[in-house]
Design a protein around this motif. Structure first.
Motif, mmCIF file in Angstrom:
data_model
loop_
_atom_site.group_PDB
_atom_site.id
_atom_site.type_symbol
_atom_site.label_atom_id
_atom_site.label_comp_id
_atom_site.label_asym_id
_atom_site.label_seq_id
_atom_site.Cartn_x
_atom_site.Cartn_y
_atom_site.Cartn_z
ATOM 1 N N VAL A 164 -21.355 -23.553 -19.444
ATOM 2 C CA VAL A 164 -20.054 -23.072 -19.922
ATOM 3 C C VAL A 164 -20.164 -21.622 -20.396
ATOM 4 C CG1 VAL A 164 -18.273 -23.345 -21.694
ATOM 5 C CG2 VAL A 164 -19.162 -25.350 -20.506
ATOM 6 N N ILE A 165 -21.244 -21.284 -21.079
ATOM 7 C CA ILE A 165 -21.438 -19.892 -21.498
ATOM 8 C C ILE A 165 -21.432 -18.969 -20.288
ATOM 9 C CG2 ILE A 165 -23.107 -18.276 -22.496
ATOM 10 C CD1 ILE A 165 -23.953 -20.527 -24.396
ATOM 11 N N GLN A 166 -22.065 -19.413 -19.207
ATOM 12 C CA GLN A 166 -22.103 -18.595 -17.991
ATOM 13 C C GLN A 166 -20.728 -18.459 -17.350
ATOM 14 O OE1 GLN A 166 -25.439 -21.003 -16.252
ATOM 15 N NE2 GLN A 166 -26.287 -19.008 -15.734
ATOM 16 N N THR A 167 -20.022 -19.574 -17.202
ATOM 17 C CA THR A 167 -18.754 -19.537 -16.466
ATOM 18 C C THR A 167 -17.604 -18.982 -17.298
ATOM 19 O OG1 THR A 167 -18.285 -21.849 -17.088
ATOM 20 C CG2 THR A 167 -19.420 -21.464 -15.000
ATOM 21 N N MET A 168 -17.684 -19.086 -18.618
ATOM 22 C CA MET A 168 -16.597 -18.630 -19.482
ATOM 23 C C MET A 168 -16.910 -17.298 -20.158
ATOM 24 S SD MET A 168 -14.522 -20.985 -18.863
ATOM 25 C CE MET A 168 -13.200 -20.762 -20.034
ATOM 26 N N ASN A 169 -17.927 -16.620 -19.670
ATOM 27 C CA ASN A 169 -18.391 -15.380 -20.292
ATOM 28 C C ASN A 169 -17.273 -14.353 -20.463
ATOM 29 O OD1 ASN A 169 -19.624 -12.438 -19.776
ATOM 30 N ND2 ASN A 169 -21.121 -13.682 -20.880
ATOM 31 N N GLN A 176 -7.938 -21.319 -26.303
ATOM 32 C CA GLN A 176 -8.019 -20.486 -27.495
ATOM 33 C C GLN A 176 -7.969 -18.994 -27.150
ATOM 34 O OE1 GLN A 176 -7.625 -21.445 -30.409
ATOM 35 N NE2 GLN A 176 -8.430 -23.507 -30.705
ATOM 36 N N ALA A 177 -8.516 -18.646 -25.996
ATOM 37 C CA ALA A 177 -8.590 -17.238 -25.619
ATOM 38 C C ALA A 177 -7.299 -16.689 -25.037
ATOM 39 C CB ALA A 177 -9.730 -17.036 -24.622
ATOM 40 N N TYR A 215 -14.350 -14.641 -21.379
ATOM 41 C CA TYR A 215 -13.463 -14.885 -22.513
ATOM 42 C C TYR A 215 -14.121 -14.552 -23.851
ATOM 43 C CZ TYR A 215 -10.628 -17.291 -19.084
ATOM 44 O OH TYR A 215 -9.866 -17.581 -17.973
ATOM 45 N N PHE A 216 -15.413 -14.244 -23.852
ATOM 46 C CA PHE A 216 -16.087 -13.908 -25.101
ATOM 47 C C PHE A 216 -15.842 -12.447 -25.455
ATOM 48 C CE2 PHE A 216 -19.314 -17.304 -23.704
ATOM 49 C CZ PHE A 216 -18.533 -18.303 -24.250
ATOM 50 N N SER A 217 -15.690 -12.189 -26.744
ATOM 51 C CA SER A 217 -15.383 -10.850 -27.232
ATOM 52 C C SER A 217 -15.666 -10.817 -28.720
ATOM 53 C CB SER A 217 -13.896 -10.543 -26.978
ATOM 54 O OG SER A 217 -13.075 -11.425 -27.758
ATOM 55 N N LEU A 222 -25.368 -14.111 -21.288
ATOM 56 C CA LEU A 222 -24.262 -13.564 -22.075
ATOM 57 C C LEU A 222 -23.728 -12.265 -21.470
ATOM 58 C CD1 LEU A 222 -25.584 -14.214 -25.679
ATOM 59 C CD2 LEU A 222 -23.428 -15.076 -24.763
ATOM 60 N N LYS A 223 -24.543 -11.592 -20.676
ATOM 61 C CA LYS A 223 -24.137 -10.365 -19.982
ATOM 62 C C LYS A 223 -23.553 -9.325 -20.940
ATOM 63 C CE LYS A 223 -23.031 -12.999 -15.800
ATOM 64 N NZ LYS A 223 -21.968 -13.409 -14.849
#
Length: 359
Positions: A10-15, A356-357, A17-19, A78-79
């Motif tokens: 999920v961290i890989q595919t939803m990266n 949420q994002a 949306y992280f900020s 996390l890129k």
């Protein structure tokens, strides 16, 4: 989330949306290792044949401390995005006997050896986008002297740190937080799986506590004690109280964190087994609740997800009116195979992050 395989996916595919507004908090309970193979004196790989196989395979060596790539792997996926890193420790009475403690050797080591825990925490400073989390809870309190020393050592190589503390220990360390946390740091009040409505006094005190650090409310609203078969069918469940995602604003806090619809749990023996109730929990931010869909025949096990999937797709116009939800797309793409317990955990978490994002 813990660093189980599906959460890492999920961290890989939803990266994307992280900020600075959505930062994953990753509880490290196991290590990732660089695979090493046996070689001869000339440096050539050695091979073996497994029983009943004609194919030769390289001989894998058992992993060693030198082969650990846990933080390096997490930083890579996390890129460039930030993540909180909590080297996960737990006490003997925190989880029941059905947990597969053979798979959490790292957490057991961390729990029993503070010096090793400290060494792994200090290693986080070698990774620019990872934020160390000092966790203080029942069974893992710390002296004021040791806490101040650890904070100062972490600050030598980290631009931000975080303290995660349960409400029962908060008063004990207020002075430390006031004196040693800055505007770059995070202070997380973790009420665990307690009912948030019963913690209004603690939340008011947290609101009024003066600190330059960002104040975050953590909650685990999905109880480990409630089984899949106990959930409602075709209605928004009342068994997950997601109020923390709203009440943090009422108490003028800077943010909240939860497990995204998953349980705060350790691996289960035999991966949960073939039997059980197929359950989907589809989060909808408009009502801040999880829509519960299940297949009541527990003897069907994961085969029950064929029926769960059909029930989701019958309501696709409600769940995904713009046809843009990543989780719903995963469900649509299922054809002959309808997923496992892990697959649907992935779907639950994927949906939650995206809602949420974007809403």
């Amino acid at each position: 989330m813990k660093n189980r395989d599906e959460e890492i996916r999920v961290i890989q595919t939803m990266n994307e949306y992280f900020s600075d507004s959505i930062i994953p908090l990753i509880e490290i309970y196991k290590d990732f290792y660089l695979t090493q193979y046996k070689k001869d004196e000339a440096g050539n790989f050695l091979y073996e044949k497994k029983p009943n196989s004609k194919k030769r395979n390289r001989i894998k060596l058992p992993p060693t401390e030198a082969d650990i790539i846990t933080l390096k792997h997490i930083e890579k996926i996390l890129k460039g995005k930030k993540a909180f890193i909590d080297f996960f420790r737990f006490s003997a009475n925190e989880y029941d006997d059905s947990r597969s403690f053979n798979n959490v050797e790292l957490s057991i080591h961390l729990s029993r050896d503070f010096a090793y825990y400290k060494t792994r925490m200090l290693d986080i400073g070698n990774y620019e986008n990872l934020i160390p989390v000092i966790s203080i809870k029942e069974g893992f309190s710390i002296s004021e002297f040791d806490l101040i020393r650890l904070i100062n050592q972490l600050k030598e190589s980290n631009s931000s740190i975080s303290i995660r503390i349960t409400d029962s220990f908060f008063d004990e360390f207020e002075e430390v937080f006031e004196q040693h946390l800055t505007e770059n740091d995070y202070l997380m009040l973790d009420i665990r799986n307690q009912n948030i409505d019963s913690k209004f006094i603690e939340l008011e005190e947290f609101r009024d506590f003066e600190t330059d650090a960002k104040k975050i409310l953590l909650n685990s609203p999905r109880s480990r004690k409630i089984k899949n078969g106990d959930y409602e069918h075709l209605e928004f469940t009342k068994k997950i109280n997601n109020k923390a995602s709203i009440l943090y604003k009422h108490y003028k806090l800077d943010g909240f964190g939860d497990f995204g619809g998953l349980k705060d749990d350790l691996p289960v023996n035999a991966g949960g087994g073939p039997m059980g109730t197929a359950l989907a929990l589809i989060y909808c931010k408009e009502v801040n609740a999880f829509y519960s869909i299940k297949h009541n025949d527990s003897s069907a096990g994961v085969r029950g997800y064929r029926f769960v999937r059909n029930d989701v797709l019958l309501r696709i116009s409600y769940f995904d009116p713009t046809r843009s939800c990543s989780a719903i797309q995963k469900i649509e793409c299922m054809e002959d195979k309808f997923g496992t317990w892990k697959t649907w955990n992935n779907i639950t978490l994927t949906r939650y992050i995206e809602e949420q994002a974007t809403k």
